[in-house]
Scaffold this active site. Structure first.
Site, PDB file in Angstrom:
ATOM      1  N   ASP A 103     100.519  63.582  14.117  1.00 24.67           N
ATOM      2  CA  ASP A 103     101.291  64.652  13.124  1.00 24.67           C
ATOM      3  C   ASP A 103     102.630  63.815  13.336  1.00 24.67           C
ATOM      4  OD1 ASP A 103      99.260  66.218  12.688  1.00 24.67           O
ATOM      5  OD2 ASP A 103      99.322  66.754  14.839  1.00 24.67           O
ATOM      6  N   HIS A 146      97.559  71.769  16.902  1.00 25.27           N
ATOM      7  CA  HIS A 146      97.372  70.751  15.939  1.00 25.27           C
ATOM      8  C   HIS A 146      96.492  71.012  15.000  1.00 25.27           C
ATOM      9  CE1 HIS A 146      96.113  66.720  14.548  1.00 25.27           C
ATOM     10  NE2 HIS A 146      94.839  67.099  15.028  1.00 25.27           N
TER      11      HIS A 146
END
Lengths: 328, 328
Positions: free
Chosen positions: B160, B188
């Site tokens: 990410d 996440h």
């Protein structure tokens, strides 16, 4: 860090491409001080999937990756290329004769050779991975004649070299780093000859260390020649990651000085060495000064080696004759 | 070059595993002076395919690869591990509720946590990649308590971070190397918060360079949160190579000193910083001295950031509560 190397890669959305692109972008091929631009070629139909690969490359935030471009036309993809890695080819399908395979791929590599001649840098170096890679490289080289020097064309045999080193190291019970001077002669096919007689283990002649000549001439050669099929049987898929690794090793091997005691295997345009007809793309042991390669001279193949080299040469001459009309 | 790092990897025959193993073996994770042993864990049914991957690793003749072992029992695979990369997990299937997913994976990570406690090195560090990775890591950490320190557990948010850096660099028209201090807060999952307010571009506060706050709060956040789905749509397969690259980046980030102006993102066991309950696996900005990590202190999240952090915290607390009975 001003230099950017422009690398064109064909078949970029395929399995080898997927294993290869991220290693190049991470710096594994040209080192940590060289930026790269990846120019990806794919069939029109595969461009949407390739866009997904491009997004993933972006998502790695690789500091060395200058950019990624995509095209389905080799005249675009090869523009300004410093290196062309020709990975894509048509695989053999059930019922296809060997000559059909040679000619179908011959058409692709004719077009790619012409495109390289037209738009790549005049110093572009070309590594053919797509099979039958020796003859595909021969066709590309012939169609780029007058624009790109024939010395700039290579066909990949490094996967075979790495496989041979691994099996010899295992047999001798030593780390792979102890095995040197292994090279693949001839065609990247089941007739290839992974010559072990000139190899060294820990600096000693290999035949003095591995004294089992029956194993070397028999099981060892068969294992290397049939390794690809064994991987497919185990994985249910072809050997993409190890092939991609061999591409990295080939280009590194050709762009960095070869360490003492080591050789780089690749098929190159024969200069007549060892009685191989001039102009044929034939696997030899090479060394590199980091810029150009040299075929290792002065080896004296024994009768066994001569027989194996003759067999793989015969196959390559037949392949060449089957596509003669594709070469200007 | 005497040190060998023993790396255990779960889900080794999967797509992320296939993209990851060759990069570790090539030296990308621990550098060119450190040898590695890969200890691969897979389901019994996947061991034949894994044998094909092992053969391919052998076929690369990696000088740094000491050996490869395979097992279907975590008590074998984790034996003596310096690092455990827990990549394998059960993906969400049609009709599966979120709590079902948490509990099915909870069973796996309970067993793996216990096995790590029993047989891994007492200094073993553990990176959980398999989703839902924060809560999987929480369960593994709880089940390894008393044997492995809680500071040694991580869940991966680096993919990410890399995605965020790439999008911010593109928007600002600068190389990715110019973008610093980006970090992923929280889970996440789609509630993750890629905080851009503390980021810098070319050393300047990002909000002074990218003045389009609506884009930052809207399209940018949505792009990062939904990037995985966009890749699957384009490629027809999940983002294996970029995830594998993020594993490499996380471990390198945690084992080398963090450069000035950079942060490493990972979920770690909260020490109560920023009001996050102690003991929760929560994504923070980290720095590393090469041996241990430190949560970046002294940031002052604005109201927008506080709202986003609260939302992802709420989700993580719910996840924890759903698996409370799996943690001793």
């Amino acid at each position: 860090m001003s230099q950017t190397i422009r690398v064109a890669i064909t078949g970029a959305a395929g399995q080898i491409g997927y294993a290869l692109l991220f290693r190049i972008a991470s710096g594994a091929m040209f080192g940590p001080a060289t930026r790269v631009h990846l120019s990806l070629l794919e069939l029109e139909a595969a461009l949407p999937a390739l866009e997904g690969v491009r997004m993933e490359l972006e998502d790695c935030a690789f500091p060395l990756l200058d950019g990624v471009s995509m095209a389905s036309d080799p005249m675009k993809a090869f523009e300004g290329a410093d290196w062309a890695l020709l990975v894509g080819s048509v695989p053999r399908k059930a019922g296809m004769e060997r000559n059909d395979l040679l000619r179908i791929n011959g058409g692709i590599f004719t077009a790619q050779g012409k495109a390289l001649a037209a738009v790549a840098k005049k110093t572009c170096r070309v590594l053919v991975v797509g099979n039958p890679c020796n003859t595909n490289a021969l066709i590309a080289m012939a169609n780029a004649k007058g624009s790109l020097p024939k010395e700039n064309f290579y066909a990949m045999t490094m996967l075979d070299q790495n496989r041979a080193i691994a099996q010899l190291a295992r047999k001798a019970g030593v780390p792979v780093s102890q095995v040197g001077r292994v090279a693949i002669w001839g065609n990247h096919s089941s007739t290839q000859y992974p010559n072990f007689y000139d190899a060294q283990i820990g600096g000693k002649p290999l035949p003095e260390v591995i004294r089992d000549e029956a194993w070397l001439q028999g099981e060892f050669l068969a294992t290397i020649q049939q390794r690809g099929a064994a991987i497919i049987k185990a994985r249910g898929a072809s050997s993409a990651a190890s092939a991609a690794n061999a591409v990295v090793d080939t280009v590194r091997g050709l762009t960095t000085p070869t360490p003492a005691g080591a050789w780089v295997s690749a098929a190159v345009c024969s200069d007549g060495s060892y009685g191989i007809p001039e102009g044929l793309m034939f696997g030899f042991p090479l060394t590199s000064d980091g810029k150009t390669h040299t075929i290792v001279k002065g080896l004296t193949p024994n009768e066994f080696s001569k027989g194996r080299i003759a067999a793989t040469l015969k196959e390559l001459v037949e392949e060449r004759d089957a596509v003669k009309d594709l070469m200007p």
